[in-house]
Scaffold this active site. Sequence first.
Site, PDB file in Angstrom:
ATOM      1  N   LYS A 113     -12.107   1.333 -21.311  1.00  0.00           N
ATOM      2  CA  LYS A 113     -12.778   0.260 -20.418  1.00  0.00           C
ATOM      3  C   LYS A 113     -14.241   0.353 -20.891  1.00  0.00           C
ATOM      4  CE  LYS A 113      -9.522  -0.442 -16.665  1.00  0.00           C
ATOM      5  NZ  LYS A 113      -9.179  -0.346 -14.958  1.00  0.00           N
ATOM      6  N   TYR A 133      -5.721  -9.785 -15.872  1.00  0.00           N
ATOM      7  CA  TYR A 133      -5.821  -9.303 -14.567  1.00  0.00           C
ATOM      8  C   TYR A 133      -5.227 -10.387 -13.479  1.00  0.00           C
ATOM      9  CZ  TYR A 133      -7.648  -4.581 -15.358  1.00  0.00           C
ATOM     10  OH  TYR A 133      -7.783  -3.342 -15.844  1.00  0.00           O
ATOM     11  N   ASN A 170     -13.294   2.918 -13.996  1.00  0.00           N
ATOM     12  CA  ASN A 170     -12.398   4.062 -13.947  1.00  0.00           C
ATOM     13  C   ASN A 170     -11.897   4.270 -15.572  1.00  0.00           C
ATOM     14  OD1 ASN A 170     -10.522   1.825 -14.023  1.00  0.00           O
ATOM     15  ND2 ASN A 170      -9.544   2.337 -12.226  1.00  0.00           N
ATOM     16  N   HIS A 218      -7.182   1.675 -18.673  1.00  0.00           N
ATOM     17  CA  HIS A 218      -6.073   0.815 -17.983  1.00  0.00           C
ATOM     18  C   HIS A 218      -4.724   1.198 -18.883  1.00  0.00           C
ATOM     19  CE1 HIS A 218      -3.231  -2.373 -17.097  1.00  0.00           C
ATOM     20  NE2 HIS A 218      -2.923  -2.280 -18.592  1.00  0.00           N
ATOM     21  N   GLU A 222       1.435  -7.305 -21.927  1.00  0.00           N
ATOM     22  CA  GLU A 222      -0.082  -6.983 -22.242  1.00  0.00           C
ATOM     23  C   GLU A 222      -0.053  -6.495 -23.911  1.00  0.00           C
ATOM     24  OE1 GLU A 222      -0.657  -4.894 -17.754  1.00  0.00           O
ATOM     25  OE2 GLU A 222      -0.496  -3.680 -19.398  1.00  0.00           O
TER      26      GLU A 222
END
Length: 137
Positions: A9, A49, A112, A115, A126
């Site tokens: 990320k 998302y 965080n 993913h 995905e």
Amino acid sequence: TEQTFSILKPDATRRNLTGAVNAVIEEAGLRIVAQKRILMTKAQAETFYAVHRERPFFGELVEFMTSGPVVVQVLEGENAIAKYREVMGATNPANAAEGTIRKKFAQSVGENTVHGSDSPENARIEIAQFFSGNEIV
Ligand code: ATP
Ligand code: MG
């Protein structure tokens, strides 16, 4: 052998941690079989998302995921989906186990670091959103 989809990320690219995160991935026995650095568009992040559309943090999540470059990856290995979830650690780094990527590197539940797909069906969806078959080697 199984494939899973991974994202390093924007907090990972911003802090120059992509190599450090990849080292943890590879040490866990997962193979990086596709990888590219991209700037996600708002539309891509919203599609990716979509399951979280109604959650209070959705706007913030899309904002964050488009705030800088990400590295999208396909990881391959025995039980890759479950194994990578284990290597990532809990969503909230405060709850993440010792040695996990989120324990080592993540700053907050929002930022965080990584993913990973949560099911075989989502892994397929995905991967297909970001890679064509001939990019996975
Ligand atoms: P990911 O889907 O990114 O692998 P995850 O499966 O551990 O993470 P999800 O419940 O799917 O967690 O949430 C997706 C992402 O939304 C989280 O990784 C995090 O970046 C963000 N998120 C989740 N809960 C919160 C929250 N309470 N506040 C802010 N952001 C959140
Ligand atoms: Mg998730």
